[in-house]
Design a protein around this motif. Structure first.
Motif, mmCIF file in Angstrom:
data_model
loop_
_atom_site.group_PDB
_atom_site.id
_atom_site.type_symbol
_atom_site.label_atom_id
_atom_site.label_comp_id
_atom_site.label_asym_id
_atom_site.label_seq_id
_atom_site.Cartn_x
_atom_site.Cartn_y
_atom_site.Cartn_z
ATOM 1 N N GLY A 30 0.849 -1.322 0.021
ATOM 2 C CA GLY A 30 -0.136 0.042 0.017
ATOM 3 C C GLY A 30 0.908 1.335 -0.079
ATOM 4 N N ARG A 31 1.984 1.318 0.740
ATOM 5 C CA ARG A 31 2.754 2.546 0.771
ATOM 6 C C ARG A 31 4.069 2.273 -0.266
ATOM 7 N NH1 ARG A 31 6.701 -0.690 1.942
ATOM 8 N NH2 ARG A 31 7.574 -0.731 4.316
ATOM 9 N N LEU A 32 3.902 1.148 -1.236
ATOM 10 C CA LEU A 32 4.823 0.987 -2.109
ATOM 11 C C LEU A 32 6.209 0.484 -1.765
ATOM 12 C CD1 LEU A 32 3.480 4.224 -4.196
ATOM 13 C CD2 LEU A 32 2.640 1.796 -4.504
ATOM 14 N N CYS A 33 6.768 1.483 -1.062
ATOM 15 C CA CYS A 33 8.493 1.077 -0.968
ATOM 16 C C CYS A 33 9.075 1.990 0.073
ATOM 17 C CB CYS A 33 9.210 0.637 -2.003
ATOM 18 S SG CYS A 33 9.830 2.420 -2.730
ATOM 19 N N VAL A 34 10.029 1.575 0.717
ATOM 20 C CA VAL A 34 10.743 2.362 1.547
ATOM 21 C C VAL A 34 11.962 2.981 0.921
ATOM 22 C CG1 VAL A 34 12.477 1.904 3.473
ATOM 23 C CG2 VAL A 34 10.409 0.814 3.499
ATOM 24 N N PRO A 35 12.500 4.100 1.195
ATOM 25 C CA PRO A 35 13.417 4.828 0.300
ATOM 26 C C PRO A 35 14.637 4.002 -0.183
ATOM 27 C CG PRO A 35 12.973 6.122 2.119
ATOM 28 C CD PRO A 35 12.081 4.786 2.473
ATOM 29 N N THR A 36 14.905 3.956 -1.075
ATOM 30 C CA THR A 36 15.815 3.117 -1.991
ATOM 31 C C THR A 36 17.295 3.658 -1.241
ATOM 32 O OG1 THR A 36 14.603 3.500 -3.993
ATOM 33 C CG2 THR A 36 16.910 2.646 -4.137
ATOM 34 N N LEU A 37 17.638 4.669 -1.140
ATOM 35 C CA LEU A 37 18.788 5.224 -0.871
ATOM 36 C C LEU A 37 19.285 4.757 0.763
ATOM 37 C CD1 LEU A 37 19.447 8.701 -2.221
ATOM 38 C CD2 LEU A 37 20.363 6.501 -3.261
ATOM 39 N N GLU A 38 18.510 5.073 1.480
ATOM 40 C CA GLU A 38 18.580 4.435 2.851
ATOM 41 C C GLU A 38 18.661 2.951 3.078
ATOM 42 O OE1 GLU A 38 18.829 7.088 4.122
ATOM 43 O OE2 GLU A 38 17.391 8.752 3.505
ATOM 44 N N GLN A 39 18.040 2.282 2.014
ATOM 45 C CA GLN A 39 18.117 0.768 2.181
ATOM 46 C C GLN A 39 19.595 0.494 1.802
ATOM 47 O OE1 GLN A 39 14.712 -1.806 1.150
ATOM 48 N NE2 GLN A 39 13.976 0.223 0.098
ATOM 49 N N ILE A 40 20.149 0.946 0.803
ATOM 50 C CA ILE A 40 21.399 0.906 0.191
ATOM 51 C C ILE A 40 22.430 1.220 1.453
ATOM 52 C CG2 ILE A 40 23.381 1.529 -1.272
ATOM 53 C CD1 ILE A 40 21.208 2.100 -3.385
ATOM 54 N N GLY A 41 22.205 2.096 2.115
ATOM 55 C CA GLY A 41 23.332 2.641 3.125
ATOM 56 C C GLY A 41 22.922 1.670 4.421
#
Lengths: 404, 404
Positions: free
Chosen positions: B264-275
């Motif tokens: 429902g909220r699509l995803c969590v921020p990409t960059l922060e996951q990479i970090g």
């Protein structure tokens, strides 16, 4: 242990069921043109990463729950271009438009309250609402009318004492409709007469074609205390992975109350806010270019659909979607068949069956959403595949020409 | 328009009321030592920003709703060190521990259901629950007992057919308590006997002092189908502004249902996951160093408090908080007085009054939470200011020594 009724009843993504079929198609070496998703292929302005790369604080600390003042100021400035004027305490930064929607719904509606939503609608409107026990009451719109709103009377009939808001996406996802100023005025009158809120999801504000004039709910002066505007950088700046959205309202008490929810989740990511400050400074030329690109794509899709016998769709004028009625019994079965049993030189397309965008049972069964987020060349190939597929599909509802 | 009952009833941050006083103190040139917030001053491992700076994709696209597979794998590896074994489909990445909590509550409890929580508790447990119409039912714990749990019988008395889960923070915020294996076993027995879930907020897992053995709910084998572990990089790696959290459970159906909320909220921020992938690879030496630092700070605060007449607090053994009973009628009034009317050479301290950490009315009125997130030197000064303040405070509840 039983899980909650609200989670088990929550609607799943209408595309989800198709994912294994798409994976299967790819595993078999088929190329799949994704017309099913809203992930633009446009490049994110480089200012975003540039500013993030300059971040050099030793501790990545919590930022303000309301959002970074610099980002709020950048959004205030952005709205001014549309003659919409907000103050600092009228804007909250959220984890994407998604969180903005969820928080607005929680703040406006209690369990068992209702929210009016034109259908077909963005599926997650229903998902979020039901997750917090709010009922979506659909205002049915029709492909034949380009998904414009029905009469004031028909909408009025749907309002009852539990109705707390009208939630509307303009330009519309999944339909691509851009509502006229007159339609907005009708909703504004109803909101006043029945003392309810308007939650205006305007994340596609820039995606309006054919030189059409766009009216924001922020421009309808006399109801500003009951308007909540949802926005996001995702589509506007092709930065879907940033997850930066916002809530804006002249109703300061509403903002003050939603701030409690913001404080509950502490803050929105610091880096993404820093990047988004720069996004909101992107010059107008960016939008002009992107707009021309999407309008061309829209033309390819619309012209392509118009040439297919039995397909019904009015020319969409906004966002990057269109919902079309297809000459098939069941668009989901057709979408599965496309992935499983069909290809043109090893290529096929993936559609989003539209039934999941409706709350009224049975509606949209022969409709599909097409997103035009591929380049023109790929789109042309995809539309050709769709045309050939509908000629070959065994369960077509078209009466063969030869028999008549 | 009326706003929803749930939003207007939602508890505000207990510190919020004090903010204008802190701002006033600073405007008057006073230096304020913030003992009131949980924002660590420890440097974020540089691997976080380094990996983000290497991101060079042209489009910042949505990532998977479940979370990036690389991050899920990194978390699976991290848990192995604690002899906790999860598979890919047993973990979801969330917008901080906050979203993990909210989603777990929605998935486990319906409107009017109850969740048992040891009090004093992290205020947002109450905030999130009431925002989605779930009632927090407090298990009262006492300063005199170092905030350890009461007997099994006393907890059992609080369970009723609407009770759906026990939500517990271990190590505890705001108390700094580390629950014993025996306490965990009692809760596990109750969860089994009454067929309810355990939501274990273990974001402070590494912050355990005095060589104490820490038991995670992930280590209690026979109840794994009813345990949900909430985690976050915020405190663990001093990356509060990253907003990366997670939900883990061996109950695959629960994870599958919560995934709907994630979609429902699509995803969590990409960059922060990479970090965060890099954060989860941080070597053990980092924790050893941080731990030594916090243990020293804990000693300064605990020894400081022990020297103040009339202050009651047991030595906390985890997290970076302590709740102390103060010889004052009202800790909030005292906290305001500290900011408004007191200073030592132009310096004062800010405390978090503890009443807001309790659900039972009247409890915690003379208690405050102290966070030890300042360096040792500053902490020593702050504790001295607190001592002098309590000597001077006009509304002390201490019977003056001279009169006896």
């Amino acid at each position: 242990m039983k899980l909650s009724k609200r989670i088990t009843a929550m609607q799943e993504s209408p595309i989800r069921k198709l994912v294994p079929y798409a994976q299967g198609a790819k595993a078999n070496g088929k190329h799949v043109y994704h017309l099913n998703i809203g992930q633009p292929d446009i490049e994110t302005p480089t200012s975003f990463m540039k500013s993030i790369k300059n971040f050099d604080e030793k501790v990545l600390a919590y930022s303000s729950s309301q959002g970074m003042p610099e980002l709020i100021d950048a959004i205030i400035n952005y709205y001014k271009k549309y003659d919409i004027h907000y103050e600092q305490d009228e804007i909250l930064i959220t984890n994407g438009g998604s969180e903005a929607l969820l928080f607005a719904i929680i703040a406006i509606a209690d369990a068992n309250d209702e929210i009016l939503v034109p259908e077909p609608f963005y599926t997650n409107y229903n998902g979020f609402s039901s997750a917090v026990d709010v009922k979506v009451s659909p205002i049915t719109c029709k492909a034949e009318e380009g998904f414009h709103l029905p009469s004031k009377f028909e909408i009025e009939e749907l309002i009852n004492p539990r109705t707390k808001a009208i939630l509307i996406s303009n330009p519309g996802n999944p339909t691509g409709v851009v509502y006229t100023k007159e339609e907005l005025k009708i909703l504004a009158e109803l909101a006043e007469e029945y003392n309810i809120f308007i939650i205006a999801d305007e994340v596609y504000r820039e995606f309006v074609y054919d030189g059409l004039h766009y009216t924001s709910f922020g421009n309808i002066e006399k109801i500003q205390d009951r308007v909540v505007i949802i926005d996001s950088v995702s589509k506007r700046y092709s930065a879907c992975g940033a997850r930066i959205g916002s809530i804006a309202s002249k109703n300061k008490e509403l903002i003050r109350q939603i701030l409690k929810l913001c404080q509950g989740r502490l803050c929105v990511p610091t880096l993404e806010q820093i990047g988004s400050v720069e996004l909101y400074k992107t010059p107008q030329e960016y939008f002009n270019e992107v707009n021309t690109e999407y309008q061309n794509r829209r033309d390819i899709v619309y012209n392509g659909l118009s040439e297919i016998p039995g397909v019904l769709c009015k020319k969409p004028t906004g966002a990057f979607y269109v919902v079309a009625k297809l000459p098939v019994d069941d668009a989901e079965k057709f979408a599965i068949w496309l992935l499983k049993d069909f290809d043109v030189d090893g290529e096929t397309v993936m559609l989003a069956p539209a039934e999941g965008f409706y709350a009224t049972p049975g509606l949209g069964k022969n409709e599909a959403r097409i997103a035009y987020i591929l380049n023109e060349n790929d789109l042309k190939k995809a539309m050709n595949i769709l045309k050939l597929a509908l000629e070959k599909y065994p369960n077509t509802t078209l009466i063969p020409q030869s028999c008549c």
